[in-house]
Write a protein that holds these residues in place. Structure first.
Motif, PDB file in Angstrom:
ATOM      1  N   LYS A   4      -2.721   7.092 -13.737  1.00  0.00           N
ATOM      2  CA  LYS A   4      -3.424   7.384 -14.985  1.00  0.00           C
ATOM      3  C   LYS A   4      -4.176   6.155 -15.489  1.00  0.00           C
ATOM      4  O   LYS A   4      -5.304   6.263 -15.972  1.00  0.00           O
ATOM      5  CB  LYS A   4      -2.452   7.868 -16.057  1.00  0.00           C
ATOM      6  N   LEU A   5      -3.554   5.004 -15.383  1.00  0.00           N
ATOM      7  CA  LEU A   5      -4.219   3.764 -15.796  1.00  0.00           C
ATOM      8  C   LEU A   5      -5.452   3.486 -14.952  1.00  0.00           C
ATOM      9  O   LEU A   5      -6.513   3.115 -15.468  1.00  0.00           O
ATOM     10  CB  LEU A   5      -3.248   2.586 -15.702  1.00  0.00           C
ATOM     11  N   ILE A   6      -5.315   3.673 -13.662  1.00  0.00           N
ATOM     12  CA  ILE A   6      -6.436   3.439 -12.756  1.00  0.00           C
ATOM     13  C   ILE A   6      -7.558   4.428 -13.037  1.00  0.00           C
ATOM     14  O   ILE A   6      -8.736   4.049 -13.117  1.00  0.00           O
ATOM     15  CB  ILE A   6      -5.984   3.509 -11.280  1.00  0.00           C
ATOM     16  N   LYS A   7      -7.205   5.701 -13.234  1.00  0.00           N
ATOM     17  CA  LYS A   7      -8.217   6.713 -13.507  1.00  0.00           C
ATOM     18  C   LYS A   7      -8.934   6.445 -14.833  1.00  0.00           C
ATOM     19  O   LYS A   7     -10.147   6.636 -14.944  1.00  0.00           O
ATOM     20  CB  LYS A   7      -7.595   8.103 -13.497  1.00  0.00           C
ATOM     21  N   GLN A  11     -12.947   5.667 -15.196  1.00  0.00           N
ATOM     22  CA  GLN A  11     -13.844   6.387 -16.094  1.00  0.00           C
ATOM     23  C   GLN A  11     -14.636   5.427 -16.976  1.00  0.00           C
ATOM     24  O   GLN A  11     -15.816   5.629 -17.249  1.00  0.00           O
ATOM     25  CB  GLN A  11     -13.072   7.394 -16.954  1.00  0.00           C
ATOM     26  N   ARG A  12     -13.977   4.364 -17.430  1.00  0.00           N
ATOM     27  CA  ARG A  12     -14.661   3.368 -18.264  1.00  0.00           C
ATOM     28  C   ARG A  12     -15.784   2.702 -17.485  1.00  0.00           C
ATOM     29  O   ARG A  12     -16.901   2.571 -17.976  1.00  0.00           O
ATOM     30  CB  ARG A  12     -13.643   2.330 -18.735  1.00  0.00           C
ATOM     31  N   PHE A  13     -15.497   2.281 -16.240  1.00  0.00           N
ATOM     32  CA  PHE A  13     -16.525   1.622 -15.434  1.00  0.00           C
ATOM     33  C   PHE A  13     -17.653   2.578 -15.062  1.00  0.00           C
ATOM     34  O   PHE A  13     -18.821   2.188 -15.020  1.00  0.00           O
ATOM     35  CB  PHE A  13     -15.925   0.979 -14.186  1.00  0.00           C
ATOM     36  N   LYS A  14     -17.308   3.837 -14.793  1.00  0.00           N
ATOM     37  CA  LYS A  14     -18.350   4.818 -14.480  1.00  0.00           C
ATOM     38  C   LYS A  14     -19.255   5.050 -15.687  1.00  0.00           C
ATOM     39  O   LYS A  14     -20.473   5.174 -15.534  1.00  0.00           O
ATOM     40  CB  LYS A  14     -17.718   6.130 -14.018  1.00  0.00           C
ATOM     41  N   ALA A  15     -18.683   5.089 -16.868  1.00  0.00           N
ATOM     42  CA  ALA A  15     -19.480   5.261 -18.086  1.00  0.00           C
ATOM     43  C   ALA A  15     -20.363   4.039 -18.330  1.00  0.00           C
ATOM     44  O   ALA A  15     -21.546   4.176 -18.683  1.00  0.00           O
ATOM     45  CB  ALA A  15     -18.569   5.508 -19.285  1.00  0.00           C
ATOM     46  N   ASP A  16     -19.802   2.854 -18.147  1.00  0.00           N
ATOM     47  CA  ASP A  16     -20.578   1.621 -18.304  1.00  0.00           C
ATOM     48  C   ASP A  16     -21.751   1.594 -17.327  1.00  0.00           C
ATOM     49  O   ASP A  16     -22.868   1.212 -17.689  1.00  0.00           O
ATOM     50  CB  ASP A  16     -19.707   0.382 -18.080  1.00  0.00           C
ATOM     51  N   THR A  48     -28.798  -5.044 -14.565  1.00  0.00           N
ATOM     52  CA  THR A  48     -28.561  -5.004 -13.119  1.00  0.00           C
ATOM     53  C   THR A  48     -27.198  -5.593 -12.781  1.00  0.00           C
ATOM     54  O   THR A  48     -26.452  -5.046 -11.948  1.00  0.00           O
ATOM     55  CB  THR A  48     -29.680  -5.761 -12.377  1.00  0.00           C
ATOM     56  N   LYS A  49     -26.831  -6.682 -13.435  1.00  0.00           N
ATOM     57  CA  LYS A  49     -25.511  -7.292 -13.221  1.00  0.00           C
ATOM     58  C   LYS A  49     -24.402  -6.357 -13.663  1.00  0.00           C
ATOM     59  O   LYS A  49     -23.363  -6.251 -12.991  1.00  0.00           O
ATOM     60  CB  LYS A  49     -25.406  -8.616 -13.982  1.00  0.00           C
ATOM     61  N   LYS A  50     -24.597  -5.652 -14.769  1.00  0.00           N
ATOM     62  CA  LYS A  50     -23.583  -4.713 -15.248  1.00  0.00           C
ATOM     63  C   LYS A  50     -23.368  -3.582 -14.248  1.00  0.00           C
ATOM     64  O   LYS A  50     -22.238  -3.170 -14.000  1.00  0.00           O
ATOM     65  CB  LYS A  50     -23.980  -4.143 -16.607  1.00  0.00           C
ATOM     66  N   ILE A  51     -24.463  -3.086 -13.675  1.00  0.00           N
ATOM     67  CA  ILE A  51     -24.362  -2.018 -12.677  1.00  0.00           C
ATOM     68  C   ILE A  51     -23.619  -2.517 -11.440  1.00  0.00           C
ATOM     69  O   ILE A  51     -22.712  -1.848 -10.929  1.00  0.00           O
ATOM     70  CB  ILE A  51     -25.761  -1.485 -12.304  1.00  0.00           C
ATOM     71  N   ALA A  52     -23.991  -3.688 -10.961  1.00  0.00           N
ATOM     72  CA  ALA A  52     -23.329  -4.260  -9.773  1.00  0.00           C
ATOM     73  C   ALA A  52     -21.851  -4.513 -10.049  1.00  0.00           C
ATOM     74  O   ALA A  52     -20.999  -4.218  -9.197  1.00  0.00           O
ATOM     75  CB  ALA A  52     -24.027  -5.551  -9.359  1.00  0.00           C
ATOM     76  N   ASN A  53     -21.538  -5.030 -11.222  1.00  0.00           N
ATOM     77  CA  ASN A  53     -20.149  -5.294 -11.579  1.00  0.00           C
ATOM     78  C   ASN A  53     -19.352  -3.995 -11.650  1.00  0.00           C
ATOM     79  O   ASN A  53     -18.226  -3.916 -11.135  1.00  0.00           O
ATOM     80  CB  ASN A  53     -20.074  -6.036 -12.919  1.00  0.00           C
ATOM     81  N   ILE A  58     -15.332  -0.297  -9.534  1.00  0.00           N
ATOM     82  CA  ILE A  58     -15.014   1.060  -9.120  1.00  0.00           C
ATOM     83  C   ILE A  58     -14.449   1.072  -7.703  1.00  0.00           C
ATOM     84  O   ILE A  58     -13.441   1.732  -7.422  1.00  0.00           O
ATOM     85  CB  ILE A  58     -16.265   1.974  -9.236  1.00  0.00           C
ATOM     86  N   LYS A  59     -15.063   0.329  -6.800  1.00  0.00           N
ATOM     87  CA  LYS A  59     -14.568   0.241  -5.414  1.00  0.00           C
ATOM     88  C   LYS A  59     -13.139  -0.302  -5.371  1.00  0.00           C
ATOM     89  O   LYS A  59     -12.291   0.225  -4.647  1.00  0.00           O
ATOM     90  CB  LYS A  59     -15.473  -0.645  -4.572  1.00  0.00           C
ATOM     91  N   ILE A  60     -12.881  -1.325  -6.139  1.00  0.00           N
ATOM     92  CA  ILE A  60     -11.544  -1.931  -6.146  1.00  0.00           C
ATOM     93  C   ILE A  60     -10.515  -0.934  -6.648  1.00  0.00           C
ATOM     94  O   ILE A  60      -9.440  -0.766  -6.053  1.00  0.00           O
ATOM     95  CB  ILE A  60     -11.541  -3.214  -7.007  1.00  0.00           C
ATOM     96  N   LEU A  61     -10.819  -0.281  -7.741  1.00  0.00           N
ATOM     97  CA  LEU A  61      -9.854   0.663  -8.328  1.00  0.00           C
ATOM     98  C   LEU A  61      -9.660   1.887  -7.446  1.00  0.00           C
ATOM     99  O   LEU A  61      -8.544   2.394  -7.322  1.00  0.00           O
ATOM    100  CB  LEU A  61     -10.299   1.075  -9.735  1.00  0.00           C
ATOM    101  N   GLN A  62     -10.728   2.379  -6.818  1.00  0.00           N
ATOM    102  CA  GLN A  62     -10.594   3.523  -5.922  1.00  0.00           C
ATOM    103  C   GLN A  62      -9.689   3.198  -4.739  1.00  0.00           C
ATOM    104  O   GLN A  62      -8.921   4.039  -4.280  1.00  0.00           O
ATOM    105  CB  GLN A  62     -11.961   4.011  -5.452  1.00  0.00           C
ATOM    106  N   ALA A  63      -9.750   1.970  -4.271  1.00  0.00           N
ATOM    107  CA  ALA A  63      -8.885   1.550  -3.169  1.00  0.00           C
ATOM    108  C   ALA A  63      -7.425   1.542  -3.598  1.00  0.00           C
ATOM    109  O   ALA A  63      -6.533   1.769  -2.781  1.00  0.00           O
ATOM    110  CB  ALA A  63      -9.298   0.167  -2.676  1.00  0.00           C
ATOM    111  N   LYS A  64      -7.175   1.301  -4.877  1.00  0.00           N
ATOM    112  CA  LYS A  64      -5.802   1.271  -5.381  1.00  0.00           C
ATOM    113  C   LYS A  64      -5.214   2.665  -5.517  1.00  0.00           C
ATOM    114  O   LYS A  64      -4.010   2.828  -5.576  1.00  0.00           O
ATOM    115  CB  LYS A  64      -5.739   0.561  -6.735  1.00  0.00           C
TER     116      LYS A  64
END
Length: 66
Positions: A4-7, A11-16, A48-53, A58-64
């Protein structure tokens, strides 16, 4: 609880990311909408930096989740 924490963080990073992408597209596609911004180049760089970040986070959290 961990999932739940990861999800929630995902969601926060996807919204950002989406917010930054929309703002960037306004800068790049609707020149008339940015006349009151004094430093457009800096704004484009920051978005652009915000999108890359967000992508990286997202990649890191999805791996978790696996």
């Amino acid at each position: 609880m961990k999932d739940k924490l990861i999800k929630a963080a995902l969601q926060r990073f996807k919204a950002d990311k989406l917010e930054s992408e929309v703002n960037l597209s306004i800068y790049l596609e609707r020149v008339t909408g940015i006349s009151d911004h004094p430093n457009v180049v800096q704004d484009v760089v920051e978005l652009t930096k915000k999108i890359a970040n967000a992508d990286e986070c997202i990649k890191i959290l999805q791996a978790k989740l696996v």
